[in-house]
Design a protein around this motif. Sequence first.
Motif, PDB file in Angstrom:
ATOM      1  N   SER A  51      43.120  37.127  28.160  1.00  0.00           N
ATOM      2  CA  SER A  51      42.678  38.497  27.881  1.00  0.00           C
ATOM      3  C   SER A  51      43.774  39.309  27.205  1.00  0.00           C
ATOM      4  CB  SER A  51      42.283  39.211  29.173  1.00  0.00           C
ATOM      5  OG  SER A  51      41.222  38.551  29.802  1.00  0.00           O
ATOM      6  N   LEU A  52      45.026  39.035  27.551  1.00  0.00           N
ATOM      7  CA  LEU A  52      46.144  39.832  27.055  1.00  0.00           C
ATOM      8  C   LEU A  52      46.682  39.373  25.702  1.00  0.00           C
ATOM      9  CD1 LEU A  52      48.084  40.134  30.412  1.00  0.00           C
ATOM     10  CD2 LEU A  52      46.871  41.963  29.236  1.00  0.00           C
ATOM     11  N   THR A  53      46.571  38.096  25.403  1.00  0.00           N
ATOM     12  CA  THR A  53      47.202  37.533  24.203  1.00  0.00           C
ATOM     13  C   THR A  53      46.781  38.252  22.934  1.00  0.00           C
ATOM     14  OG1 THR A  53      47.396  35.389  25.269  1.00  0.00           O
ATOM     15  CG2 THR A  53      47.576  35.418  22.884  1.00  0.00           C
ATOM     16  N   ARG A  54      45.527  38.644  22.833  1.00  0.00           N
ATOM     17  CA  ARG A  54      45.065  39.319  21.615  1.00  0.00           C
ATOM     18  C   ARG A  54      45.694  40.687  21.419  1.00  0.00           C
ATOM     19  NH1 ARG A  54      38.908  39.626  21.712  1.00  0.00           N
ATOM     20  NH2 ARG A  54      39.179  40.842  19.833  1.00  0.00           N
ATOM     21  N   TYR A  55      46.341  41.225  22.482  1.00  0.00           N
ATOM     22  CA  TYR A  55      46.975  42.536  22.395  1.00  0.00           C
ATOM     23  C   TYR A  55      48.496  42.458  22.502  1.00  0.00           C
ATOM     24  CZ  TYR A  55      42.182  43.861  23.158  1.00  0.00           C
ATOM     25  OH  TYR A  55      40.827  43.981  23.049  1.00  0.00           O
ATOM     26  N   ASP A  56      49.074  41.361  22.074  1.00  0.00           N
ATOM     27  CA  ASP A  56      50.522  41.177  22.132  1.00  0.00           C
ATOM     28  C   ASP A  56      50.992  40.691  20.768  1.00  0.00           C
ATOM     29  OD1 ASP A  56      52.795  40.766  24.422  1.00  0.00           O
ATOM     30  OD2 ASP A  56      53.071  39.410  22.729  1.00  0.00           O
ATOM     31  N   SER A  57      52.002  41.317  20.222  1.00  0.00           N
ATOM     32  CA  SER A  57      52.409  41.007  18.855  1.00  0.00           C
ATOM     33  C   SER A  57      53.013  39.619  18.688  1.00  0.00           C
ATOM     34  CB  SER A  57      53.375  42.068  18.331  1.00  0.00           C
ATOM     35  OG  SER A  57      54.492  42.187  19.169  1.00  0.00           O
ATOM     36  N   ASP A  58      53.664  39.066  19.718  1.00  0.00           N
ATOM     37  CA  ASP A  58      54.242  37.726  19.561  1.00  0.00           C
ATOM     38  C   ASP A  58      53.512  36.667  20.380  1.00  0.00           C
ATOM     39  OD1 ASP A  58      55.117  38.238  22.131  1.00  0.00           O
ATOM     40  OD2 ASP A  58      57.245  38.198  21.643  1.00  0.00           O
ATOM     41  N   GLY A  59      52.429  37.043  21.076  1.00  0.00           N
ATOM     42  CA  GLY A  59      51.642  36.083  21.834  1.00  0.00           C
ATOM     43  C   GLY A  59      52.269  35.656  23.153  1.00  0.00           C
ATOM     44  N   VAL A  60      53.399  36.227  23.519  1.00  0.00           N
ATOM     45  CA  VAL A  60      54.052  35.910  24.791  1.00  0.00           C
ATOM     46  C   VAL A  60      53.765  37.056  25.747  1.00  0.00           C
ATOM     47  CG1 VAL A  60      56.239  35.434  25.936  1.00  0.00           C
ATOM     48  CG2 VAL A  60      55.864  34.634  23.598  1.00  0.00           C
TER      49      VAL A  60
END
Length: 173
Positions: A51-60
């Motif tokens: 759910s969070l990955t799409r809202y993180d600039s580096d995918g971490v």
Amino acid sequence: MGGWGNNDGDYGYYNRYYSQQNADAAFKLLQTVSHNTIEAIGVGKSLDVSSLTRYDSDGVVQSQIDPTKLSEAILGSNKPLPGGDYTLNGGIVNDILFGDMVRFDGIEGNGLSALQTYIAQQMKVSSITVQDMHHYITDHHQAFDLSSSNDGDDKLYGGSGNDILIGVRAMTR
């Protein structure tokens, strides 16, 4: 990012759909003002990595963070320990664990402040962010083998994620 409301039946479909649309639009705005550097952190058990990955600039991303440990998740932690035999356990993200005392010749102090000073000097800048430090250590981890005869028999366990373990005896499990 998203909304609360009734997620049951037909209304639930529309609530989830419009919540997702609003969250995506808000993320695009946030990218603009943050110069594309956004770190997603999920507090509690309801937000998972996917759910969070799409809202993180580096995918971490960091998920399922205990609310009492939010500042540590945002800022990282600095727990300098005297030399000895320690066991350090990483979390579920890309951790950097030092089992040995972090000191550099010509730099006052040790631990996080010494790391910040050393990395800023190497990058030839006056100040650095936690992200700068993480990227620098990731790219130059071999430069941080600071083992000495005064260090103990530390055991480092990275947990899940792509961890960097710096110490005498580093293990993954």
